[in-house]
Design a protein around this motif. Structure first.
Motif, PDB file in Angstrom:
ATOM      1  N   MET A  52       0.847  -1.171   0.000  1.00  0.00           N
ATOM      2  CA  MET A  52       0.000   0.000   0.000  1.00  0.00           C
ATOM      3  C   MET A  52       0.895   1.238   0.000  1.00  0.00           C
ATOM      4  SD  MET A  52      -3.597   0.745   1.529  1.00  0.00           S
ATOM      5  CE  MET A  52      -3.627  -0.684   2.519  1.00  0.00           C
ATOM      6  N   ARG A  53       0.513   2.207  -0.779  1.00  0.00           N
ATOM      7  CA  ARG A  53       1.275   3.450  -0.916  1.00  0.00           C
ATOM      8  C   ARG A  53       0.664   4.527  -0.018  1.00  0.00           C
ATOM      9  NH1 ARG A  53       5.811   3.783  -4.487  1.00  0.00           N
ATOM     10  NH2 ARG A  53       6.199   5.971  -4.817  1.00  0.00           N
ATOM     11  N   HIS A  54       1.503   5.394   0.543  1.00  0.00           N
ATOM     12  CA  HIS A  54       1.044   6.475   1.418  1.00  0.00           C
ATOM     13  C   HIS A  54       1.444   7.818   0.829  1.00  0.00           C
ATOM     14  CE1 HIS A  54      -0.125   3.877   4.799  1.00  0.00           C
ATOM     15  NE2 HIS A  54       0.798   3.096   4.289  1.00  0.00           N
ATOM     16  N   VAL A  55       0.552   8.797   0.965  1.00  0.00           N
ATOM     17  CA  VAL A  55       0.799  10.158   0.489  1.00  0.00           C
ATOM     18  C   VAL A  55       0.467  11.116   1.620  1.00  0.00           C
ATOM     19  CG1 VAL A  55       0.088  11.953  -1.135  1.00  0.00           C
ATOM     20  CG2 VAL A  55       0.196   9.588  -1.890  1.00  0.00           C
ATOM     21  N   THR A  56       1.353  12.043   1.886  1.00  0.00           N
ATOM     22  CA  THR A  56       1.087  13.110   2.839  1.00  0.00           C
ATOM     23  C   THR A  56       1.378  14.435   2.150  1.00  0.00           C
ATOM     24  OG1 THR A  56       1.672  11.734   4.736  1.00  0.00           O
ATOM     25  CG2 THR A  56       1.709  14.110   5.075  1.00  0.00           C
ATOM     26  N   VAL A  57       0.402  15.324   2.214  1.00  0.00           N
ATOM     27  CA  VAL A  57       0.567  16.678   1.678  1.00  0.00           C
ATOM     28  C   VAL A  57       0.331  17.633   2.838  1.00  0.00           C
ATOM     29  CG1 VAL A  57      -0.288  18.404   0.049  1.00  0.00           C
ATOM     30  CG2 VAL A  57      -0.236  15.981  -0.609  1.00  0.00           C
ATOM     31  N   ARG A  58       1.313  18.488   3.111  1.00  0.00           N
ATOM     32  CA  ARG A  58       1.190  19.508   4.161  1.00  0.00           C
ATOM     33  C   ARG A  58       1.327  20.875   3.503  1.00  0.00           C
ATOM     34  NH1 ARG A  58       4.392  15.644   6.728  1.00  0.00           N
ATOM     35  NH2 ARG A  58       3.343  14.698   8.503  1.00  0.00           N
ATOM     36  N   MET A  59       0.305  21.702   3.694  1.00  0.00           N
ATOM     37  CA  MET A  59       0.318  23.039   3.117  1.00  0.00           C
ATOM     38  C   MET A  59      -0.138  24.026   4.184  1.00  0.00           C
ATOM     39  SD  MET A  59       0.462  22.312  -0.602  1.00  0.00           S
ATOM     40  CE  MET A  59       0.431  23.931  -1.073  1.00  0.00           C
ATOM     41  N   THR A  60       0.345  25.250   4.082  1.00  0.00           N
ATOM     42  CA  THR A  60      -0.115  26.316   4.956  1.00  0.00           C
ATOM     43  C   THR A  60      -0.993  27.249   4.146  1.00  0.00           C
ATOM     44  OG1 THR A  60       1.854  26.206   6.341  1.00  0.00           O
ATOM     45  CG2 THR A  60       0.597  28.252   6.414  1.00  0.00           C
ATOM     46  N   ALA A  61      -2.212  27.463   4.640  1.00  0.00           N
ATOM     47  CA  ALA A  61      -3.135  28.428   4.042  1.00  0.00           C
ATOM     48  C   ALA A  61      -2.937  29.739   4.786  1.00  0.00           C
ATOM     49  CB  ALA A  61      -4.567  27.936   4.169  1.00  0.00           C
ATOM     50  N   HIS A  62      -2.517  30.752   4.077  1.00  0.00           N
ATOM     51  CA  HIS A  62      -2.212  32.038   4.700  1.00  0.00           C
ATOM     52  C   HIS A  62      -3.482  32.856   4.866  1.00  0.00           C
ATOM     53  CE1 HIS A  62       2.044  31.194   4.343  1.00  0.00           C
ATOM     54  NE2 HIS A  62       1.739  30.653   3.181  1.00  0.00           N
ATOM     55  N   ASP A  63      -3.595  33.490   6.012  1.00  0.00           N
ATOM     56  CA  ASP A  63      -4.711  34.384   6.307  1.00  0.00           C
ATOM     57  C   ASP A  63      -6.072  33.689   6.293  1.00  0.00           C
ATOM     58  OD1 ASP A  63      -2.859  36.503   6.520  1.00  0.00           O
ATOM     59  OD2 ASP A  63      -2.901  36.746   4.345  1.00  0.00           O
ATOM     60  N   VAL A  64      -6.096  32.378   6.555  1.00  0.00           N
ATOM     61  CA  VAL A  64      -7.343  31.621   6.697  1.00  0.00           C
ATOM     62  C   VAL A  64      -7.266  30.915   8.043  1.00  0.00           C
ATOM     63  CG1 VAL A  64      -8.773  29.767   5.770  1.00  0.00           C
ATOM     64  CG2 VAL A  64      -7.531  31.267   4.199  1.00  0.00           C
ATOM     65  N   ASP A  65      -8.253  31.162   8.897  1.00  0.00           N
ATOM     66  CA  ASP A  65      -8.222  30.530  10.212  1.00  0.00           C
ATOM     67  C   ASP A  65      -8.606  29.046  10.103  1.00  0.00           C
ATOM     68  OD1 ASP A  65     -11.244  30.183  11.271  1.00  0.00           O
ATOM     69  OD2 ASP A  65     -11.082  31.970  10.012  1.00  0.00           O
ATOM     70  N   PRO A  66      -8.207  28.223  11.072  1.00  0.00           N
ATOM     71  CA  PRO A  66      -8.439  26.780  10.996  1.00  0.00           C
ATOM     72  C   PRO A  66      -9.906  26.383  10.835  1.00  0.00           C
ATOM     73  CG  PRO A  66      -6.795  27.227  12.663  1.00  0.00           C
ATOM     74  CD  PRO A  66      -7.350  28.562  12.223  1.00  0.00           C
ATOM     75  N   GLU A  67     -10.803  27.039  11.541  1.00  0.00           N
ATOM     76  CA  GLU A  67     -12.238  26.697  11.427  1.00  0.00           C
ATOM     77  C   GLU A  67     -12.751  26.957  10.017  1.00  0.00           C
ATOM     78  OE1 GLU A  67     -16.002  25.388  12.115  1.00  0.00           O
ATOM     79  OE2 GLU A  67     -14.349  25.184  13.540  1.00  0.00           O
ATOM     80  N   THR A  68     -12.375  28.099   9.442  1.00  0.00           N
ATOM     81  CA  THR A  68     -12.792  28.420   8.076  1.00  0.00           C
ATOM     82  C   THR A  68     -12.196  27.425   7.086  1.00  0.00           C
ATOM     83  OG1 THR A  68     -13.006  30.763   8.606  1.00  0.00           O
ATOM     84  CG2 THR A  68     -12.737  30.209   6.276  1.00  0.00           C
ATOM     85  N   ALA A  69     -10.924  27.088   7.247  1.00  0.00           N
ATOM     86  CA  ALA A  69     -10.285  26.107   6.360  1.00  0.00           C
ATOM     87  C   ALA A  69     -11.003  24.772   6.447  1.00  0.00           C
ATOM     88  CB  ALA A  69      -8.808  25.959   6.722  1.00  0.00           C
ATOM     89  N   TYR A  70     -11.297  24.328   7.664  1.00  0.00           N
ATOM     90  CA  TYR A  70     -11.993  23.050   7.860  1.00  0.00           C
ATOM     91  C   TYR A  70     -13.362  23.067   7.173  1.00  0.00           C
ATOM     92  CZ  TYR A  70     -14.493  19.298  10.236  1.00  0.00           C
ATOM     93  OH  TYR A  70     -15.245  18.187  10.502  1.00  0.00           O
ATOM     94  N   GLN A  71     -14.118  24.143   7.341  1.00  0.00           N
ATOM     95  CA  GLN A  71     -15.448  24.221   6.729  1.00  0.00           C
ATOM     96  C   GLN A  71     -15.357  24.199   5.206  1.00  0.00           C
ATOM     97  OE1 GLN A  71     -18.272  23.783   8.248  1.00  0.00           O
ATOM     98  NE2 GLN A  71     -17.254  23.736  10.241  1.00  0.00           N
ATOM     99  N   ARG A  72     -14.354  24.841   4.646  1.00  0.00           N
ATOM    100  CA  ARG A  72     -14.190  24.826   3.181  1.00  0.00           C
ATOM    101  C   ARG A  72     -13.791  23.434   2.698  1.00  0.00           C
ATOM    102  NH1 ARG A  72     -10.972  30.521   2.125  1.00  0.00           N
ATOM    103  NH2 ARG A  72     -12.596  31.871   2.985  1.00  0.00           N
ATOM    104  N   ILE A  73     -12.900  22.785   3.405  1.00  0.00           N
ATOM    105  CA  ILE A  73     -12.447  21.446   2.994  1.00  0.00           C
ATOM    106  C   ILE A  73     -13.591  20.448   3.063  1.00  0.00           C
ATOM    107  CG2 ILE A  73     -10.979  19.497   3.683  1.00  0.00           C
ATOM    108  CD1 ILE A  73      -8.852  21.706   4.406  1.00  0.00           C
TER     109      ILE A  73
END
Length: 161
Positions: free
Chosen positions: A1-22
């Motif tokens: 099984m293959r694993h992928v991890t993507v880590r990105m920083t969203a600038h000027d977006v708070d965590p709650e807003t990012a979560y709701q958009r995702i």
């Protein structure tokens, strides 16, 4: 099984807003050409949602149905493919405050295309395409994003904990 991890920083977006958009999968086709269609079915009694996906993948389309579980208290969600073009496709999205005044978003997934004789050839291509697609989705959903620094230690709590 293959694993992928993507880590990105969203600038000027708070965590709650990012979560709701995702977690708003229906918007994905509107913000990126990578996602062709997402059909989200009504929530089940346990709060999970089944969604049907059609995504551009290299020179074709990949389709699957997944079950999505949401954990707003930890700003995380988990998904597991129920049927479709992958043999296995499951993972998580997590949002956390960033030191760079925004949100660190981590996408972790495990997948298996189900073609063992070609895995050595196809899996790296699939991994690269998946990584690129996630980056495009995040850019479309969250605006200015950059590669996030790797965490010092893997201290992530379980998705449902």
């Amino acid at each position: 099984m293959r694993h992928v991890t993507v880590r990105m920083t969203a600038h000027d977006v708070d965590p709650e807003t990012a979560y709701q958009r995702i977690r708003d999968f229906r918007r994905y086709p509107d913000v990126t050409e990578t996602v062709r269609e997402v059909v989200v079915h009504p929530p089940g009694p346990d709060g999970t949602v089944v969604s049907d996906w059609t995504v551009r993948f290299r020179n074709g389309l990949m389709c699957w149905r997944e079950r999505d579980a949401f954990y707003p208290e930890t700003l995380a969600l988990g998904f597991t493919q129920l049927s479709g073009d992958f043999e296995v496709f499951e993972g998580t999205w997590r949002c956390a405050p960033s030191a760079a005044h925004g949100t660190d978003v981590t996408f972790d997934a495990a997948f298996d295309l189900g073609i063992p004789t070609l895995a050595e050839l196809l899996d790296p291509v699939a991994e690269s395409t998946l990584r690129t697609n996630i980056e495009r989705i995040l850019t479309g959903l969250l605006g200015r994003v950059t590669t996030a620094p790797a965490p010092l230690a893997d201290t992530a709590a379980p998705v449902h904990g």
